[in-house]
Write an enzyme that holds these catalytic residues in place. Structure first.
Site, PDB file in Angstrom:
ATOM      1  N   VAL A  19       0.869  -1.176   0.000  1.00 34.06           N
ATOM      2  CA  VAL A  19       0.000   0.000   0.000  1.00 34.06           C
ATOM      3  C   VAL A  19       0.901   1.220   0.000  1.00 34.06           C
ATOM      4  CG1 VAL A  19      -2.027  -1.056   1.073  1.00 34.06           C
ATOM      5  CG2 VAL A  19      -0.239  -0.082   2.529  1.00 34.06           C
ATOM      6  N   SER A  20       0.363   2.350  -0.432  1.00 34.93           N
ATOM      7  CA  SER A  20       1.188   3.548  -0.613  1.00 34.93           C
ATOM      8  C   SER A  20       1.480   4.322   0.656  1.00 34.93           C
ATOM      9  CB  SER A  20       0.523   4.484  -1.619  1.00 34.93           C
ATOM     10  OG  SER A  20       0.446   3.844  -2.866  1.00 34.93           O
ATOM     11  N   THR A  21       0.574   4.286   1.635  1.00 30.20           N
ATOM     12  CA  THR A  21       0.779   5.091   2.834  1.00 30.20           C
ATOM     13  C   THR A  21       0.562   4.255   4.085  1.00 30.20           C
ATOM     14  OG1 THR A  21      -1.524   5.779   3.047  1.00 30.20           O
ATOM     15  CG2 THR A  21      -0.111   7.146   1.642  1.00 30.20           C
ATOM     16  N   GLN A  24      -3.153   3.496   4.896  1.00 36.64           N
ATOM     17  CA  GLN A  24      -3.951   2.573   4.090  1.00 36.64           C
ATOM     18  C   GLN A  24      -3.894   1.167   4.665  1.00 36.64           C
ATOM     19  OE1 GLN A  24      -2.184   3.247   0.208  1.00 36.64           O
ATOM     20  NE2 GLN A  24      -3.964   4.410  -0.429  1.00 36.64           N
ATOM     21  N   THR A  43       4.761   1.604   1.185  1.00 41.88           N
ATOM     22  CA  THR A  43       5.647   2.555   0.522  1.00 41.88           C
ATOM     23  C   THR A  43       5.023   3.004  -0.790  1.00 41.88           C
ATOM     24  OG1 THR A  43       7.917   2.923  -0.234  1.00 41.88           O
ATOM     25  CG2 THR A  43       6.981   0.776  -0.686  1.00 41.88           C
TER      26      THR A  43
END
Length: 195
Positions: A19-21, A24, A43
């Site tokens: 996941v990006s953050t 999330q 990341t």
């Protein structure tokens, strides 16, 4: 009956989740897939630094299957990332499954498979870039209308802050009483020479 001397080891089912953050949730990825081992990463898609993906690739052995929710979970800088990942793992005897796209690779890829994978990875990257573009446009439009973006600004009452500090309250207690964050209280205390 002739028995093959080759190992009949079925291998492990390994998942890679990204996941990006930090906010999330990873819970929606690979929910219905029974996995022996999972590598999870929080990341951005833009970064090349993906230690968990690298650890996952190192961990995989011949006969294993790598499960990835969707192509955009592994693409960093374009379609070439997905093709390279699949080719690298297939060369090790590892199968790769992209669940959202319904694609499975378990041997050397044909030119057609490379083309389709490249196209789908490019579409995934384009979708990501469109989302970011719309987000930037939305922020710019909101700013043009005078709307504040980000956390709401808190104005700390200087006299009240001085009084609470003099009473010996902790920064956490002061922040709670003033309806602010500890960081804001610290900054204001420093500005007023109270620290």
């Amino acid at each position: 009956m002739v028995h093959s001397s080759k190992s009949t080891h079925k291998g492990q089912h390994v998942g890679y989740i990204r996941v990006s953050t930090l906010e999330q949730s990873t819970s929606r990825q690979l929910v219905d897939v029974e996995l022996d081992r999972v590598f999870t990463e929080k990341t951005s898609a833009k970064t090349v630094e993906r230690p968990e993906l690298q650890a996952c690739i190192q961990y995989l052995r011949e006969g294993d299957t790598l499960h990835v929710h969707s192509l955009d979970r592994v693409c960093r800088s374009g379609a070439g990332d997905a093709v390279m990942l699949v080719e690298t793992l297939n060369a090790k005897g590892v199968s790769v499954v992209f669940h959202k796209e319904g694609m499975s690779f378990n041997g050397s890829m044909t030119a057609a498979q490379k083309g389709v994978l490249g196209i789908l990875a490019s579409v995934a990257q384009m979708e990501r870039e469109l989302i970011l573009e719309r987000q930037r446009e939305g922020i710019a439009a909101a700013k043009a209308l005078g709307k504040h973006m980000g956390r709401p600004k808190t104005s700390l009452n200087e006299d009240e802050l001085k009084r609470l500090v003099a009473e010996g309250l902790s920064v956490s207690a002061i922040a709670k009483q003033l309806g602010s964050t500890r960081q804001s209280v610290y900054r204001r205390m420093e500005a007023l020479g109270l620290r």
